[in-house]
Scaffold this motif. Structure first.
Motif, mmCIF file in Angstrom:
data_model
loop_
_atom_site.group_PDB
_atom_site.id
_atom_site.type_symbol
_atom_site.label_atom_id
_atom_site.label_comp_id
_atom_site.label_asym_id
_atom_site.label_seq_id
_atom_site.Cartn_x
_atom_site.Cartn_y
_atom_site.Cartn_z
ATOM 1 N N VAL A 294 1.097 -0.840 -0.012
ATOM 2 C CA VAL A 294 0.315 0.101 -0.323
ATOM 3 C C VAL A 294 0.815 1.099 0.134
ATOM 4 N N ARG A 295 0.534 2.324 -0.873
ATOM 5 C CA ARG A 295 1.196 3.567 -0.752
ATOM 6 C C ARG A 295 0.266 5.484 -0.215
ATOM 7 N N THR A 296 0.588 5.612 0.096
ATOM 8 C CA THR A 296 -0.269 6.880 0.605
ATOM 9 C C THR A 296 0.185 7.682 0.698
ATOM 10 N N VAL A 297 -0.798 8.400 0.721
ATOM 11 C CA VAL A 297 -0.368 10.027 0.567
ATOM 12 C C VAL A 297 1.113 10.610 1.259
ATOM 13 N N GLU A 298 1.038 9.864 2.511
ATOM 14 C CA GLU A 298 2.361 10.454 2.917
ATOM 15 C C GLU A 298 3.575 9.033 2.506
ATOM 16 N N GLY A 299 3.230 8.920 1.770
ATOM 17 C CA GLY A 299 4.696 7.902 1.013
ATOM 18 C C GLY A 299 5.212 8.546 -0.613
ATOM 19 N N LEU A 300 4.586 9.641 -0.855
ATOM 20 C CA LEU A 300 4.941 10.696 -1.730
ATOM 21 C C LEU A 300 6.121 10.313 -2.210
ATOM 22 N N GLY B 7 11.981 11.533 0.306
ATOM 23 C CA GLY B 7 13.092 11.356 1.984
ATOM 24 C C GLY B 7 12.524 13.406 1.478
ATOM 25 N N ASP B 8 13.494 14.088 2.507
ATOM 26 C CA ASP B 8 13.012 15.365 2.679
ATOM 27 C C ASP B 8 11.543 15.962 1.912
ATOM 28 N N ARG B 9 12.873 15.949 0.700
ATOM 29 C CA ARG B 9 11.698 16.261 -0.266
ATOM 30 C C ARG B 9 10.444 15.762 -1.106
ATOM 31 N N GLN B 10 9.701 16.990 -1.413
ATOM 32 C CA GLN B 10 8.389 16.698 -2.108
ATOM 33 C C GLN B 10 8.684 15.902 -3.163
ATOM 34 N N ALA B 11 7.230 15.349 -3.577
ATOM 35 C CA ALA B 11 7.648 14.165 -4.653
ATOM 36 C C ALA B 11 7.165 15.613 -6.117
ATOM 37 N N PRO B 12 7.316 15.863 -6.529
ATOM 38 C CA PRO B 12 7.210 16.580 -8.006
ATOM 39 C C PRO B 12 5.731 17.195 -8.291
ATOM 40 N N ILE B 13 4.609 16.195 -8.042
ATOM 41 C CA ILE B 13 3.348 15.894 -8.165
ATOM 42 C C ILE B 13 2.962 17.487 -6.383
ATOM 43 N N GLN B 14 3.389 17.437 -5.764
ATOM 44 C CA GLN B 14 3.590 17.522 -4.622
ATOM 45 C C GLN B 14 4.068 19.433 -4.689
ATOM 46 N N GLU B 15 5.316 19.382 -5.272
ATOM 47 C CA GLU B 15 5.374 20.644 -5.037
ATOM 48 C C GLU B 15 4.223 21.662 -6.601
ATOM 49 N N ALA B 16 4.523 20.988 -7.078
ATOM 50 C CA ALA B 16 3.335 21.414 -8.467
ATOM 51 C C ALA B 16 2.224 22.165 -8.556
ATOM 52 N N PHE B 17 1.465 21.425 -7.018
ATOM 53 C CA PHE B 17 0.356 21.862 -6.440
ATOM 54 C C PHE B 17 0.173 23.288 -6.147
ATOM 55 N N VAL B 18 1.823 22.750 -4.832
ATOM 56 C CA VAL B 18 2.185 24.379 -3.654
ATOM 57 C C VAL B 18 1.902 24.960 -4.870
#
Ligand code: FES
Ligand code: FES
Length: 157
Positions: free
Chosen positions: A72-78, A81-92
């Motif tokens: 299982v992979r949840t949003v906490e696992g995207l 490491g310390d860096r947001q996933a590219p999709i998270q950075e793009a949403f911000v």
């Protein structure tokens, strides 16, 4: 019953799980992973989307027992490491988050899309996100964020 599966790369177990208990409930209430949201609990809104063996599912519709021995992979696992996933950075960057309730499910679903389809068309993006409802943003900024993340991924695979 006891249920065990891998969550975001870690082996986890939960005891005293009722046969009808959802994967969403176990993740949120037993495993301390509240990122996946519970909005409709009927498979209608997508706020609870997680990856089960790499496939997006509504975790409110999956019995926890069905996840036994799976990944299982949840949003906490995207994040990497310390860096947001590219999709998270793009949403911000695109301002694609307002109340944020739909965001975890959208991030998981969009992340899956850009992993599978390097240069998704607008139709691909709309189809992939069709099961994820947002009451706040009007969707345009969400679409812009997915385009941005997909373009960046295509340029730096
Ligand atoms: S809470 Fe699972 S689809 Fe809405
Ligand atoms: S940001 Fe509020 S529901 Fe999408």
């Amino acid at each position: 019953m006891r249920v065990g599966f891998t969550v975001n790369g870690r082996e986890e177990t939960a005891d005293d799980v009722w046969e009808g208990e959802s994967l969403l409930y176990v993740l949120r209430e037993r495993m301390g992973l509240p990122g996946s949201k519970n909005a409709c609990e009927q498979g209608e809104c997508g706020s609870c989307t997680v990856l089960l063996d790499g496939v997006p599912v509504c975790s409110c519709l999956v019995a926890a027992g069905q996840a036994e021995g799976r990944r299982v992979r949840t949003v906490e696992g995207l994040a990497e490491g310390d860096r947001q996933a590219p999709i998270q950075e793009a949403f911000v960057e695109c301002g694609a988050v307002q109340c944020g309730f739909c965001t975890p499910g959208l991030l998981v679903q969009a992340h899956d899309l850009i992993e599978r389809v390097p240069r998704p068309s607008d139709a691909d993006i709309r189809e992939a996100l069709a099961g994820n409802l947002c009451r706040c943003t009007g969707y345009e900024k969400i679409l812009a964020a997915v385009r941005l993340a997909a373009n960046r991924r295509a340029e730096n695979p």
